[in-house]
Structure formats: C-alpha cells, structure tokens
Motif scaffolding. Sequence first.
Motif, PDB file in Angstrom:
ATOM      1  N   PHE A   1       0.994  -1.230   0.089  1.00 34.26           N
ATOM      2  CA  PHE A   1       0.122   0.117  -0.024  1.00 34.26           C
ATOM      3  C   PHE A   1       0.953   1.110   0.040  1.00 34.26           C
ATOM      4  CE2 PHE A   1      -2.264  -3.327   2.256  1.00 34.26           C
ATOM      5  CZ  PHE A   1      -3.482  -3.250   1.451  1.00 34.26           C
ATOM      6  N   SER A   2       1.966   1.323   0.820  1.00 33.05           N
ATOM      7  CA  SER A   2       2.992   2.543   0.719  1.00 33.05           C
ATOM      8  C   SER A   2       3.544   2.585  -0.700  1.00 33.05           C
ATOM      9  CB  SER A   2       3.996   2.004   1.697  1.00 33.05           C
ATOM     10  OG  SER A   2       4.943   3.194   1.620  1.00 33.05           O
ATOM     11  N   ARG A   3       3.911   1.358  -1.339  1.00 34.63           N
ATOM     12  CA  ARG A   3       4.524   1.435  -2.408  1.00 34.63           C
ATOM     13  C   ARG A   3       3.715   2.150  -3.622  1.00 34.63           C
ATOM     14  NH1 ARG A   3       6.372  -3.708  -1.054  1.00 34.63           N
ATOM     15  NH2 ARG A   3       5.454  -4.830  -2.518  1.00 34.63           N
ATOM     16  N   LYS A   4       2.352   1.624  -3.412  1.00 34.77           N
ATOM     17  CA  LYS A   4       1.400   2.073  -4.418  1.00 34.77           C
ATOM     18  C   LYS A   4       1.157   3.661  -4.266  1.00 34.77           C
ATOM     19  CE  LYS A   4      -2.999   2.042  -3.284  1.00 34.77           C
ATOM     20  NZ  LYS A   4      -4.456   1.620  -2.996  1.00 34.77           N
ATOM     21  N   VAL A   5       1.133   4.078  -3.108  1.00 31.39           N
ATOM     22  CA  VAL A   5       1.160   5.569  -3.041  1.00 31.39           C
ATOM     23  C   VAL A   5       2.582   6.277  -3.649  1.00 31.39           C
ATOM     24  CG1 VAL A   5       1.256   7.530  -1.225  1.00 31.39           C
ATOM     25  CG2 VAL A   5      -0.286   5.504  -0.961  1.00 31.39           C
TER      26      VAL A   5
ATOM     27  N   ARG B   1      -3.071   4.553  14.851  1.00 26.99           N
ATOM     28  CA  ARG B   1      -2.979   3.065  14.561  1.00 26.99           C
ATOM     29  C   ARG B   1      -1.868   2.517  14.231  1.00 26.99           C
ATOM     30  NH1 ARG B   1      -8.165   1.331  11.011  1.00 26.99           N
ATOM     31  NH2 ARG B   1      -7.452  -0.494  11.904  1.00 26.99           N
ATOM     32  N   LEU B   2      -0.817   3.466  13.719  1.00 30.20           N
ATOM     33  CA  LEU B   2       0.498   3.055  13.661  1.00 30.20           C
ATOM     34  C   LEU B   2       0.570   2.322  12.398  1.00 30.20           C
ATOM     35  CD1 LEU B   2       1.861   2.363  17.280  1.00 30.20           C
ATOM     36  CD2 LEU B   2       2.435   4.370  15.726  1.00 30.20           C
ATOM     37  N   GLU B   3      -0.231   2.547  11.446  1.00 28.23           N
ATOM     38  CA  GLU B   3      -0.099   2.137  10.334  1.00 28.23           C
ATOM     39  C   GLU B   3       0.284   2.835   9.019  1.00 28.23           C
ATOM     40  OE1 GLU B   3      -4.179  -0.927  11.069  1.00 28.23           O
ATOM     41  OE2 GLU B   3      -4.226   0.838   9.763  1.00 28.23           O
ATOM     42  N   VAL B   4       0.855   2.296   8.132  1.00 28.70           N
ATOM     43  CA  VAL B   4       1.343   2.924   7.006  1.00 28.70           C
ATOM     44  C   VAL B   4       0.535   2.414   5.839  1.00 28.70           C
ATOM     45  CG1 VAL B   4       3.705   3.524   7.917  1.00 28.70           C
ATOM     46  CG2 VAL B   4       3.215   1.499   6.472  1.00 28.70           C
TER      47      VAL B   4
ATOM     48  N   MET C   1      10.292  11.008   2.123  1.00 29.01           N
ATOM     49  CA  MET C   1      10.053   9.575   2.592  1.00 29.01           C
ATOM     50  C   MET C   1      10.312   9.285   4.198  1.00 29.01           C
ATOM     51  SD  MET C   1       8.413   7.007   1.554  1.00 29.01           S
ATOM     52  CE  MET C   1       8.709   5.165   2.154  1.00 29.01           C
ATOM     53  N   VAL C   2       9.530   9.004   4.985  1.00 31.27           N
ATOM     54  CA  VAL C   2       9.738   8.595   6.283  1.00 31.27           C
ATOM     55  C   VAL C   2       9.445   6.987   6.303  1.00 31.27           C
ATOM     56  CG1 VAL C   2       9.241   8.937   8.588  1.00 31.27           C
ATOM     57  CG2 VAL C   2       9.368  10.988   7.348  1.00 31.27           C
ATOM     58  N   ASP C   3      10.354   6.357   6.952  1.00 28.55           N
ATOM     59  CA  ASP C   3       9.971   4.793   7.086  1.00 28.55           C
ATOM     60  C   ASP C   3       9.329   4.839   8.515  1.00 28.55           C
ATOM     61  OD1 ASP C   3       9.848   2.377   7.631  1.00 28.55           O
ATOM     62  OD2 ASP C   3      11.923   1.984   7.795  1.00 28.55           O
ATOM     63  N   GLY C   4       8.044   4.802   8.300  1.00 33.99           N
ATOM     64  CA  GLY C   4       7.034   4.940   9.380  1.00 33.99           C
ATOM     65  C   GLY C   4       6.938   3.659  10.387  1.00 33.99           C
ATOM     66  N   LEU C   5       7.627   2.665   9.995  1.00 33.75           N
ATOM     67  CA  LEU C   5       7.651   1.214  10.551  1.00 33.75           C
ATOM     68  C   LEU C   5       9.006   1.262  11.368  1.00 33.75           C
ATOM     69  CD1 LEU C   5       5.622  -1.197   8.655  1.00 33.75           C
ATOM     70  CD2 LEU C   5       5.006   0.503  10.286  1.00 33.75           C
ATOM     71  N   SER C   6      10.041   2.272  11.131  1.00 38.02           N
ATOM     72  CA  SER C   6      11.066   2.099  11.725  1.00 38.02           C
ATOM     73  C   SER C   6      10.856   2.525  13.375  1.00 38.02           C
ATOM     74  CB  SER C   6      12.146   3.109  11.118  1.00 38.02           C
ATOM     75  OG  SER C   6      13.316   3.269  12.060  1.00 38.02           O
ATOM     76  N   ARG C   7      11.641   1.865  14.179  1.00 38.09           N
ATOM     77  CA  ARG C   7      11.436   2.215  15.798  1.00 38.09           C
ATOM     78  C   ARG C   7      11.836   3.548  15.736  1.00 38.09           C
ATOM     79  NH1 ARG C   7      13.827  -2.873  19.333  1.00 38.09           N
ATOM     80  NH2 ARG C   7      12.229  -4.581  18.363  1.00 38.09           N
ATOM     81  N   ALA C   8      12.689   4.222  15.561  1.00 34.05           N
ATOM     82  CA  ALA C   8      13.364   5.562  15.332  1.00 34.05           C
ATOM     83  C   ALA C   8      12.267   6.624  14.953  1.00 34.05           C
ATOM     84  CB  ALA C   8      14.429   5.798  14.498  1.00 34.05           C
ATOM     85  N   ASN C   9      11.400   6.262  14.019  1.00 31.20           N
ATOM     86  CA  ASN C   9      10.130   6.982  13.712  1.00 31.20           C
ATOM     87  C   ASN C   9       8.613   6.666  14.248  1.00 31.20           C
ATOM     88  OD1 ASN C   9      11.879   8.489  11.897  1.00 31.20           O
ATOM     89  ND2 ASN C   9      11.640   7.000  10.375  1.00 31.20           N
TER      90      ASN C   9
ATOM     91  N   LEU D   1      -2.187  18.731   6.832  1.00 36.25           N
ATOM     92  CA  LEU D   1      -3.401  18.208   6.413  1.00 36.25           C
ATOM     93  C   LEU D   1      -2.933  16.506   6.218  1.00 36.25           C
ATOM     94  CD1 LEU D   1      -6.535  17.760   5.871  1.00 36.25           C
ATOM     95  CD2 LEU D   1      -5.749  18.162   3.369  1.00 36.25           C
ATOM     96  N   ILE D   2      -3.622  15.604   7.380  1.00 34.20           N
ATOM     97  CA  ILE D   2      -3.406  14.222   7.514  1.00 34.20           C
ATOM     98  C   ILE D   2      -4.249  13.364   6.757  1.00 34.20           C
ATOM     99  CG2 ILE D   2      -2.839  12.451   8.861  1.00 34.20           C
ATOM    100  CD1 ILE D   2      -0.914  14.890   9.190  1.00 34.20           C
ATOM    101  N   VAL D   3      -3.659  12.460   5.748  1.00 33.41           N
ATOM    102  CA  VAL D   3      -4.684  11.831   5.136  1.00 33.41           C
ATOM    103  C   VAL D   3      -4.098  10.169   5.286  1.00 33.41           C
ATOM    104  CG1 VAL D   3      -5.798  10.865   2.794  1.00 33.41           C
ATOM    105  CG2 VAL D   3      -4.806  13.451   3.226  1.00 33.41           C
ATOM    106  N   VAL D   4      -4.888   9.180   5.633  1.00 38.10           N
ATOM    107  CA  VAL D   4      -4.728   7.688   5.953  1.00 38.10           C
ATOM    108  C   VAL D   4      -5.427   6.993   4.837  1.00 38.10           C
ATOM    109  CG1 VAL D   4      -3.828   8.133   8.269  1.00 38.10           C
ATOM    110  CG2 VAL D   4      -6.066   7.445   7.718  1.00 38.10           C
ATOM    111  N   ASN D   5      -4.868   5.865   4.743  1.00 38.93           N
ATOM    112  CA  ASN D   5      -5.446   4.769   3.697  1.00 38.93           C
ATOM    113  C   ASN D   5      -5.064   5.065   2.291  1.00 38.93           C
ATOM    114  OD1 ASN D   5      -7.678   3.833   1.942  1.00 38.93           O
ATOM    115  ND2 ASN D   5      -8.198   2.836   3.635  1.00 38.93           N
ATOM    116  N   SER D   6      -4.399   4.004   1.784  1.00 35.20           N
ATOM    117  CA  SER D   6      -3.926   4.245   0.584  1.00 35.20           C
ATOM    118  C   SER D   6      -4.959   4.784  -0.550  1.00 35.20           C
ATOM    119  CB  SER D   6      -3.252   2.920   0.036  1.00 35.20           C
ATOM    120  OG  SER D   6      -4.208   1.694  -0.152  1.00 35.20           O
ATOM    121  N   ALA D   7      -6.058   4.038  -0.670  1.00 33.94           N
ATOM    122  CA  ALA D   7      -6.943   4.591  -1.567  1.00 33.94           C
ATOM    123  C   ALA D   7      -7.586   5.867  -1.228  1.00 33.94           C
ATOM    124  CB  ALA D   7      -8.339   3.632  -1.417  1.00 33.94           C
ATOM    125  N   ASP D   8      -7.750   6.501   0.065  1.00 32.17           N
ATOM    126  CA  ASP D   8      -8.021   7.865   0.109  1.00 32.17           C
ATOM    127  C   ASP D   8      -6.819   8.746  -0.096  1.00 32.17           C
ATOM    128  OD1 ASP D   8     -10.403   7.029   1.134  1.00 32.17           O
ATOM    129  OD2 ASP D   8      -9.996   7.008   3.187  1.00 32.17           O
TER     130      ASP D   8
END
Length: 205
Positions: free
Chosen positions: A25-29, A60-63, A42-50, A71-78
């Motif tokens: 999903f991240s690669r799709k975006v 929800r700690l999801e990428v 680009m920020v590696d959201g799943l890195s412990r440092a981030n 302005l924050i947008v989550v969910n790849s389709a959105d």
Amino acid sequence: MWGRERDGIVSAQMLTLYGNAFSPFSRKVQLVLEHKGVDYEMVDGLSRANHDRLAAVNKRLEVPAIDHGGLIVVNSADIVAYLERVFPERAVYPRDEESWVKARAWERCADSVIDAILVDISYWVWAIRKDSMPDGLLEAARADLASIYDALDQELSSRDWVCGELSIGDIALFPHLSGARILQVPFEESRHPNLLEWYKRCRAV
C-alpha cells in the motif's frame, strides 16, 4: 514548484509520506507520487526511530499516511484520491466512466483480495515460528490467485494496461504481484503470457 491553489489547498506545501518498503500500500502511494512528479519526503514509518512521528499522524501506527502541510490523510485509496484531486496532472483515474469503474475494481481487488491471500501465507513464509503452515493453505492461495491471474491475462489480451492506459489499477496491482513472486505464489509465465508482458512493462516504467 507546485504553486497553484486548488480548493483552498496550496499544492506547493511540503508533503511527507510515512511508508515502508515492505508495504504494498505504501509502494502504491509512492508510485503515484512518482508518476505525478510530486516532490515528497519519505519517512520509514515502521522504523522504531520514527515510531513517535508515525503515531503523531496515525494513532493506529499503520502506513501509508501523508502529511501535506498539516493535512493528514491515511488509507492508500483515500491518499490516492486526495493526490488526484490536488495534483491532477498525469491522472491515475481514467476519465471515461467504464474505465474508471474497472480501474477502481482492480484497485479493490489488489487491496482487499490479493493482499488478504498474501498476508495469510506470509505469516509462515516470513516469520520465524515454531509451527508450520496449515496443510492446504499454500495450495488454496495458489488456486485463488490463479483465477485472478486468469482474469488479468484475459483483460490484457488486447491492451497494454488493464484499463487501456496506465491507471491506478496497474499501480495497485504491481506491488502485490511483486510480493506474490517473493511469497512463492506467482503467476505462471507460460499460462499467463499477457500478464508476463504487463509485468515487464510495469518494471520498465
């Protein structure tokens, strides 16, 4: 610089993508951003440092997630729909209604059907576990994916891309089909020659 103001949103504002290389999903975006030529951080959201940075934009700690000038947008389709609205150049959604419906259908297939199959088997292919994969799970995954591969091969029998022109359908499918190869459930090249040529075109692009 992106300088035009659209619907009160200044597209020149900094865009940050919180993603991860293992997330289709991240690669799709990311592919959409690069297709449109949008500058982004680009920020590696799943890195412990981030961890804290991702938590600040998505509890929800999801990428993936994006921060576009606050302005924050989550969910790849959105996120893709938002990017199409703010950066309409090099559209990823077809203009004609029939192709638009088809592109959205293939995006949903990638996001919900193919992804679910791959996630199920990845628990045993990737993870270090004491138990083994349930009997029949890999065979079932291959059978379910084969029907999708058959449909895609037929779709591509008379065109280069699933909806005629490169679209979100192709962009959503490509990362998942790349993952399928790694997870030992790829399409059969001899059985799906049109899909093979499509895959090569995607890699070239």
